[in-house]
Design a protein around this motif. Structure first.
Motif, PDB file in Angstrom:
ATOM      1  N   LEU A 159      -0.538   3.632 -11.635  1.00 17.85           N
ATOM      2  CA  LEU A 159      -0.584   4.413 -12.764  1.00 17.85           C
ATOM      3  C   LEU A 159       0.123   4.257 -13.778  1.00 17.85           C
ATOM      4  O   LEU A 159      -0.529   4.846 -15.054  1.00 17.85           O
ATOM      5  CB  LEU A 159      -0.280   5.720 -11.987  1.00 17.85           C
ATOM      6  CG  LEU A 159      -1.298   6.294 -10.691  1.00 17.85           C
ATOM      7  CD1 LEU A 159      -0.553   7.449 -10.082  1.00 17.85           C
ATOM      8  CD2 LEU A 159      -2.443   6.826 -11.235  1.00 17.85           C
ATOM      9  N   LYS A 160       1.302   3.756 -13.879  1.00 18.91           N
ATOM     10  CA  LYS A 160       1.921   3.379 -15.038  1.00 18.91           C
ATOM     11  C   LYS A 160       1.039   2.622 -15.972  1.00 18.91           C
ATOM     12  O   LYS A 160       1.017   2.738 -17.377  1.00 18.91           O
ATOM     13  CB  LYS A 160       3.446   3.055 -14.764  1.00 18.91           C
ATOM     14  CG  LYS A 160       4.160   2.715 -15.724  1.00 18.91           C
ATOM     15  CD  LYS A 160       5.591   2.132 -15.465  1.00 18.91           C
ATOM     16  CE  LYS A 160       6.444   1.722 -16.750  1.00 18.91           C
ATOM     17  NZ  LYS A 160       7.720   1.164 -16.327  1.00 18.91           N
ATOM     18  N   ALA A 161       0.539   1.612 -15.335  1.00 16.48           N
ATOM     19  CA  ALA A 161      -0.055   0.603 -16.233  1.00 16.48           C
ATOM     20  C   ALA A 161      -1.231   1.140 -16.792  1.00 16.48           C
ATOM     21  O   ALA A 161      -1.615   0.690 -17.906  1.00 16.48           O
ATOM     22  CB  ALA A 161      -0.597  -0.645 -15.150  1.00 16.48           C
ATOM     23  N   GLN A 162      -1.766   2.145 -16.309  1.00 15.75           N
ATOM     24  CA  GLN A 162      -3.128   2.862 -16.755  1.00 15.75           C
ATOM     25  C   GLN A 162      -2.566   3.996 -17.741  1.00 15.75           C
ATOM     26  O   GLN A 162      -3.466   4.572 -18.335  1.00 15.75           O
ATOM     27  CB  GLN A 162      -3.677   3.449 -15.709  1.00 15.75           C
ATOM     28  CG  GLN A 162      -4.237   2.625 -14.200  1.00 15.75           C
ATOM     29  CD  GLN A 162      -4.782   3.647 -13.297  1.00 15.75           C
ATOM     30  OE1 GLN A 162      -4.939   4.547 -13.113  1.00 15.75           O
ATOM     31  NE2 GLN A 162      -5.015   2.377 -12.231  1.00 15.75           N
ATOM     32  N   GLY A 163      -1.438   4.168 -17.732  1.00 13.71           N
ATOM     33  CA  GLY A 163      -0.905   5.214 -18.949  1.00 13.71           C
ATOM     34  C   GLY A 163      -0.996   6.578 -18.509  1.00 13.71           C
ATOM     35  O   GLY A 163      -0.726   7.483 -19.319  1.00 13.71           O
TER      36      GLY A 163
ATOM     37  N   ASP B 181       0.783  -1.146  -0.091  1.00 15.53           N
ATOM     38  CA  ASP B 181      -0.034  -0.138   0.044  1.00 15.53           C
ATOM     39  C   ASP B 181       0.758   1.457   0.078  1.00 15.53           C
ATOM     40  O   ASP B 181       0.602   2.336   0.339  1.00 15.53           O
ATOM     41  CB  ASP B 181      -1.031  -0.055   1.373  1.00 15.53           C
ATOM     42  CG  ASP B 181      -1.930   1.003   0.968  1.00 15.53           C
ATOM     43  OD1 ASP B 181      -2.542   1.342  -0.009  1.00 15.53           O
ATOM     44  OD2 ASP B 181      -2.272   1.643   2.058  1.00 15.53           O
ATOM     45  N   GLY B 182       2.257   0.952  -0.579  1.00 22.70           N
ATOM     46  CA  GLY B 182       2.887   2.200  -0.503  1.00 22.70           C
ATOM     47  C   GLY B 182       3.254   3.113  -1.880  1.00 22.70           C
ATOM     48  O   GLY B 182       2.317   2.767  -2.864  1.00 22.70           O
ATOM     49  N   ALA B 183       3.836   3.919  -1.866  1.00 21.73           N
ATOM     50  CA  ALA B 183       3.897   4.905  -3.102  1.00 21.73           C
ATOM     51  C   ALA B 183       4.337   4.428  -4.137  1.00 21.73           C
ATOM     52  O   ALA B 183       3.775   4.441  -5.234  1.00 21.73           O
ATOM     53  CB  ALA B 183       4.954   5.920  -2.689  1.00 21.73           C
ATOM     54  N   LEU B 184       5.268   3.333  -4.303  1.00 21.25           N
ATOM     55  CA  LEU B 184       5.666   2.815  -5.519  1.00 21.25           C
ATOM     56  C   LEU B 184       4.520   1.901  -5.990  1.00 21.25           C
ATOM     57  O   LEU B 184       4.331   1.628  -7.202  1.00 21.25           O
ATOM     58  CB  LEU B 184       7.304   1.994  -5.289  1.00 21.25           C
ATOM     59  CG  LEU B 184       8.378   2.907  -5.358  1.00 21.25           C
ATOM     60  CD1 LEU B 184       9.682   1.833  -5.233  1.00 21.25           C
ATOM     61  CD2 LEU B 184       8.724   3.652  -6.414  1.00 21.25           C
ATOM     62  N   SER B 185       4.133   1.118  -5.263  1.00 18.28           N
ATOM     63  CA  SER B 185       3.158   0.270  -5.885  1.00 18.28           C
ATOM     64  C   SER B 185       1.928   1.245  -6.665  1.00 18.28           C
ATOM     65  O   SER B 185       1.446   0.750  -7.397  1.00 18.28           O
ATOM     66  CB  SER B 185       2.413  -0.573  -4.611  1.00 18.28           C
ATOM     67  OG  SER B 185       1.076  -1.267  -5.106  1.00 18.28           O
ATOM     68  N   ALA B 186       1.725   2.343  -5.876  1.00 17.54           N
ATOM     69  CA  ALA B 186       0.727   3.236  -6.654  1.00 17.54           C
ATOM     70  C   ALA B 186       1.066   3.771  -7.983  1.00 17.54           C
ATOM     71  O   ALA B 186       0.567   3.782  -8.697  1.00 17.54           O
ATOM     72  CB  ALA B 186       0.276   4.122  -5.576  1.00 17.54           C
ATOM     73  N   LEU B 187       2.512   4.167  -7.962  1.00 17.38           N
ATOM     74  CA  LEU B 187       2.940   4.695  -9.010  1.00 17.38           C
ATOM     75  C   LEU B 187       2.867   3.587 -10.256  1.00 17.38           C
ATOM     76  O   LEU B 187       2.670   3.959 -11.496  1.00 17.38           O
ATOM     77  CB  LEU B 187       4.433   5.145  -8.857  1.00 17.38           C
ATOM     78  CG  LEU B 187       4.372   6.472  -7.937  1.00 17.38           C
ATOM     79  CD1 LEU B 187       5.990   7.023  -7.735  1.00 17.38           C
ATOM     80  CD2 LEU B 187       3.577   7.573  -8.608  1.00 17.38           C
ATOM     81  N   PHE B 188       3.458   2.429  -9.924  1.00 19.48           N
ATOM     82  CA  PHE B 188       3.254   1.419 -10.907  1.00 19.48           C
ATOM     83  C   PHE B 188       2.133   1.005 -11.521  1.00 19.48           C
ATOM     84  O   PHE B 188       1.731   0.657 -12.626  1.00 19.48           O
ATOM     85  CB  PHE B 188       3.912   0.088 -10.428  1.00 19.48           C
ATOM     86  CG  PHE B 188       5.346   0.329 -10.570  1.00 19.48           C
ATOM     87  CD1 PHE B 188       6.195   0.098 -11.883  1.00 19.48           C
ATOM     88  CD2 PHE B 188       6.145   0.324  -9.428  1.00 19.48           C
ATOM     89  CE1 PHE B 188       7.521   0.370 -12.050  1.00 19.48           C
ATOM     90  CE2 PHE B 188       7.669   0.188  -9.567  1.00 19.48           C
ATOM     91  CZ  PHE B 188       8.232   0.331 -10.763  1.00 19.48           C
TER      92      PHE B 188
END
Length: 338
Positions: free
Chosen positions: A146-150, A137-144
């Motif tokens: 968002l990356k998958a969503q483009g 539930d951390g920052a990198l998980s969220a960023l990846f």
């Protein structure tokens, strides 16, 4: 540096525009400076802009400036790199939760007037617990996600202590989700070159892009000296002031010498880009001139003048007691201990 870029691939220019300088934290800025400086940067081939919500109104100012320049320089001409997680001075002002990360990216896109971001970094990772960076539930998980969503294209981390940045990079590599970008600051300059030693380790951990920020060591190497909040101890400040005086005595400028030195990172350890704070058109011109000189010397078409070589030797001698010294981060003041 190429002026038009292909948004299907990240090809940052060898100089990146450090928009933290637009915050006014180093010096006050005039209203007309940002548009003029950004126009000069884009016209000169600088295609990457680095900012953060932590840098005061930097995102707003940069977004407004780039919007004004859109008729001549549309969004496809440049990359935007911002950060999440740090929103104030002390550790209490950090929030690396996934929810806050999602919100922060959306806020940054609104401020920067864009519907996607090229690169988003976890800001100053050493201020928070390791699990808040890499946990489920951390920052990198969220960023990846968002990356998958483009919504963003590349994910990375920034910070001061190189061991912490490497720990995160190696963890992500072992997890099969390596960092795209690592931004280190104040670790490849006249006083500290440790980034060159760490570069092969970051590459081995799958990091594709290495950025070096603060070639002037957070304004330590300038005639005006560093701001009061600079974390360097008094002895290093005094040495840097002496370096400035030595440069001036030889009709040279310490900031130009520091920039020239930092730009050698491209040839020395395949550094992708140097992030340098720019607030005025003249500063952009100076940075470009130093970069062109560094490239000419790298290619063997220009030699280092004897006066400059001798001055640099004297400067390195002055700084030798503090070679590769890194201050504590977070500092005692940031931790509320001073």
């Amino acid at each position: 540096m190429a002026q038009n870029v292909c948004q299907s691939e990240f090809k940052p220019s060898e100089i990146s525009y450090g928009a933290g300088a637009l915050s006014g934290a180093y010096d006050a800025i005039a209203d007309h400076w940002p548009v003029e400086a950004c126009r000069e940067a884009l016209s000169s081939g600088i295609n990457t802009f680095d900012t953060s919500p932590y840098y005061g109104r930097s995102e707003y100012i940069l977004g407004d400036a780039l919007e004004q320049l859109a008729p001549d320089f549309p969004r496809s001409n440049y990359y935007l790199q911002t950060k999440i997680g740090r929103y104030g001075y002390t550790p209490q002002d950090f929030d690396y939760s996934a929810q806050r990360t999602f919100e922060s990216v959306a806020e940054s896109m609104r401020r920067l007037k864009t519907d996607y971001l090229d690169s988003v970094l976890c800001h100053d990772v050493e201020f928070v617990d390791f699990e808040k960076v890499v946990g489920d539930d951390g920052a990198l998980s969220a960023l990846f996600q968002l990356k998958a969503q483009g919504k963003i294209k590349y994910v990375g981390c920034s910070g001061y202590p190189l061991p912490m940045l490497l720990k995160i990079a190696e963890h992500q590599a072992a997890a099969g989700q390596p960092l795209d970008v690592v931004l280190s600051y104040s670790h490849y300059n006249l006083q500290n070159t440790k980034l060159a030693d760490y570069a092969p380790k970051f590459r081995a951990a799958g990091v594709r892009y290495l950025f070096n920020a603060s070639p002037l060591n957070m304004a330590l190497f300038r005639d005006a000296g560093p701001p009061d909040w600079h974390p360097a101890h008094e002895q290093l400040r005094a040495a840097a002031k002496q370096c400035s005086q030595v440069a001036k005595a030889n009709d040279l400028n310490i900031s130009s010498l520091a920039s020239l030195f930092a730009f050698t990172g491209r040839a020395t350890f395949q550094l992708n880009s140097t992030v340098i704070g720019l607030s005025r058109k003249e500063e952009v011109q100076q940075a470009i001139a130093a970069w062109k000189t560094a490239k000419a010397r790298e290619q063997g078409t220009e030699q280092i003048p004897d006066i400059e070589a001798n001055t640099l030797k004297e400067i390195h001698d002055i700084l030798s007691p503090y070679k590769d010294y890194s201050w504590q981060s977070p500092t005692p003041k940031e931790l509320g201990q001073a």
